[in-house]
Scaffold this motif. Structure first.
Motif, PDB file in Angstrom:
ATOM      1  N   TYR A   2     -29.501 -37.900 -46.807  1.00  0.00           N
ATOM      2  CA  TYR A   2     -29.137 -36.504 -46.560  1.00  0.00           C
ATOM      3  C   TYR A   2     -28.436 -36.307 -45.225  1.00  0.00           C
ATOM      4  N   PRO A   3     -27.536 -35.352 -45.177  1.00  0.00           N
ATOM      5  CA  PRO A   3     -26.958 -34.965 -43.888  1.00  0.00           C
ATOM      6  C   PRO A   3     -27.980 -34.109 -43.135  1.00  0.00           C
ATOM      7  N   PRO A   4     -27.792 -33.882 -41.852  1.00  0.00           N
ATOM      8  CA  PRO A   4     -28.685 -32.943 -41.158  1.00  0.00           C
ATOM      9  C   PRO A   4     -28.571 -31.566 -41.802  1.00  0.00           C
TER      10      PRO A   4
ATOM     11  N   PRO B 235     -40.895 -37.613 -37.902  1.00  0.00           N
ATOM     12  CA  PRO B 235     -39.782 -38.534 -38.143  1.00  0.00           C
ATOM     13  C   PRO B 235     -38.546 -37.871 -38.776  1.00  0.00           C
ATOM     14  N   LEU B 236     -38.736 -36.976 -39.742  1.00  0.00           N
ATOM     15  CA  LEU B 236     -37.559 -36.405 -40.406  1.00  0.00           C
ATOM     16  C   LEU B 236     -37.233 -34.987 -39.968  1.00  0.00           C
ATOM     17  N   THR B 237     -38.154 -34.384 -39.246  1.00  0.00           N
ATOM     18  CA  THR B 237     -38.005 -32.955 -38.952  1.00  0.00           C
ATOM     19  C   THR B 237     -38.134 -32.649 -37.468  1.00  0.00           C
TER      20      THR B 237
ATOM     21  N   ILE C 295     -34.638 -28.502 -38.253  1.00  0.00           N
ATOM     22  CA  ILE C 295     -33.557 -29.424 -38.633  1.00  0.00           C
ATOM     23  C   ILE C 295     -34.181 -30.610 -39.363  1.00  0.00           C
ATOM     24  N   ARG C 296     -33.814 -30.748 -40.621  1.00  0.00           N
ATOM     25  CA  ARG C 296     -34.251 -31.936 -41.369  1.00  0.00           C
ATOM     26  C   ARG C 296     -33.206 -33.012 -41.148  1.00  0.00           C
ATOM     27  N   HIS C 297     -33.622 -34.250 -41.083  1.00  0.00           N
ATOM     28  CA  HIS C 297     -32.704 -35.385 -40.883  1.00  0.00           C
ATOM     29  C   HIS C 297     -31.858 -35.148 -39.636  1.00  0.00           C
ATOM     30  N   TYR C 298     -32.521 -34.806 -38.566  1.00  0.00           N
ATOM     31  CA  TYR C 298     -31.808 -34.397 -37.361  1.00  0.00           C
ATOM     32  C   TYR C 298     -31.142 -35.559 -36.636  1.00  0.00           C
ATOM     33  N   THR C 299     -30.088 -35.205 -35.936  1.00  0.00           N
ATOM     34  CA  THR C 299     -29.466 -36.142 -35.002  1.00  0.00           C
ATOM     35  C   THR C 299     -29.512 -35.454 -33.644  1.00  0.00           C
TER      36      THR C 299
END
Ligand code: ASP
Ligand code: MG
Length: 434
Positions: free
Chosen positions: A306-308, A417-419, A393-397
């Motif tokens: 997934y993208p952010p 980890p993902l959020t 933000i899910r799948h954050y950068t």
């Protein structure tokens, strides 16, 4: 013999906001003629907001204002109907009149002790109006349509404004009422958002609850798929009203959709996904502006690349709670606090504790925070920061996270980890004194 597959469609307020939008919905439905369809509609445009103002006025004793606003809504409704049909069909005019009169009568009595009860009796009008209009128009356009009262189908407890669905009873009623109509070759058209107690009092399922209604019908009828028709092309990586450079996500897992919608990705009501997931019914989010485009499919089968994705929940308050005697906030305190959180129906989106304080981020609704503070006041000191945003933000950068912080003051952060979640406040704009 297995019943033929059926689809459940949900059309929200924006898709039926005026005469030309309703015509567009009718033309979409025409392209599905011959299929078995259950169609759920919300209230038109911003009707629910208008009804909320009316119910507030009534509760505050401003009966004249409530009546005047109701008349304005009635007139606006009749104008739309006239535009849609050319000439107002007398039976439709009569049923609309009955609906408005039923609310007007409520105003002649003093408000009920429970505001939430009155709210549901008044605000439910929006879906009743829109469903009568749309059903009449579909029949007028040669699409045989049966108007179904969702209150005969969706049974809830008496938690007004947040009715809790009684599944077995609801399932029995839906199965009894819907398939026979579809057998006759008619489309079933009903209201989102509303239900009823077993004593026949109208309840609502919570703001934006029409998606959930559609999921309830989908679940009970073992639908082949459910579609939500929106003014956006599908599920986007962020709200296009708030951000540039958003893109559509083609496929999403149920789990991902639940995570995002829970934290305010307003694309789907958070309760919608679970019933669909339980029966592996795919959910399509698609555009009523471009009905032939593929939208987003939410199902079991989505990958995990997934993208952010960003969800912003506004109108948040940070409540900081500490003991009056500076003792540690221990388990028994937390237990006690949560009892009060439950009774005042604070909806907690995030929590964090330190040795001597406990922080919760909640939706700032009505006077719920004030009622909570009163209840805990003897033992706990509380402070409140209002007008905050919760950004998830899910799948954050790092890049996306930094861009979200820009121009804001951050009050709290939580990372998994993902959020990544942050609670922020707009930086007040400073200007030099003259
Ligand atoms: N009409 C209701 C609301 O505006 C329910 C919905 O649209 O889903 O909240
Ligand atoms: Mg909606």
């Amino acid at each position: 013999m297995q019943p033929l597959p059926l689809n459940v469609f949900k059309f929200g307020g924006a898709s039926i906001k005026d005469a030309s939008s309703i015509r567009n919905v009718a033309s979409i439905l025409k392209s599905f003629s011959g299929q078995r369809l259950v169609v759920i509609v919300s209230a038109m445009g911003k009707t629910t907001n208008a009804l909320e103002v009316i119910s507030r006025a009534y509760a505050d004793g401003e009966v004249e204002l409530a009546k005047q606003k109701l008349t304005e809504l009635h007139n606006a409704t009749l104008t739309t109907v006239k535009e849609l049909f050319g000439k107002t069909p007398p039976t439709l005019e009569a049923s609309l009149n009955d609906l408005f009169v039923s609310v007007d009568w409520v105003f002649d009595d003093p408000p009920n002790e429970s505001y939430d009860y009155d709210y549901d009796q008044i605000v439910s009008l929006g879906e009743l109006i829109s469903s009568h209009i749309v059903a009449a128009f579909l029949n007028h356009e040669g699409m045989p349509t049966h108007w179904l009262d969702a209150r005969d189908c969706i049974i809830t407890d008496n938690t007004y404004r947040e009715g809790w669905v009684q599944w077995p009873e609801t399932q029995t009623r839906i199965i009894k009422q819907v398939p026979p109509v579809l057998e006759e070759g008619k489309m079933v058209l009903t209201q989102g958002f509303i239900g009823s107690t077993t004593e026949n009092f109208t309840t609502t399922l919570g703001r934006e609850g029409s998606d959930y209604s559609a999921a309830i019908f989908s679940y009970c009828l073992d639908a082949e798929a459910m579609s939500i028709w929106k003014d956006v092309p599908g599920v986007l990586t962020a709200d296009p009203r708030l951000f540039d450079n958003v893109s559509k996500v083609d496929r999403l897992s149920y789990k991902e959709a639940i995570e995002m919608t829970y934290y305010g990705a307003s694309i789907i009501h958070p309760k919608t996904i679970k019933p669909l997931q339980n029966k592996s019914i795919p959910l399509h989010v698609r555009s009523f502006v471009e009905p032939t485009a593929t939208g987003t499919e939410i199902s079991d089968e989505a990958g995990d690349n997934y993208p952010p994705m960003v969800a912003v929940e506004k109108n948040q308050a940070l409540v900081n709670i500490s003991t009056r005697d500076f003792s540690f906030v221990a388990e028994h305190h937390i237990k006690q606090l949560f009892e009060h959180i439950t009774t005042t129906r604070l909806q907690v989106n995030m929590m964090q504790n330190t040795a001597i304080s406990f922080n919760i981020v909640v939706n700032d609704i009505d006077d719920r925070i004030e009622r909570f503070r009163k209840l805990v006041n003897a033992e706990f000191k509380t402070t409140v920061d209002r007008d905050l945003e919760l950004i998830t933000i899910r799948h954050y950068t790092t890049e996306v996270a930094n861009s979200m912080r820009r121009g804001k003051v951050q009050l709290l952060e939580g990372r998994m980890p993902l959020t990544l979640q942050m609670v922020v406040k707009e930086v007040p704009v400073m200007s030099r004194k003259a």
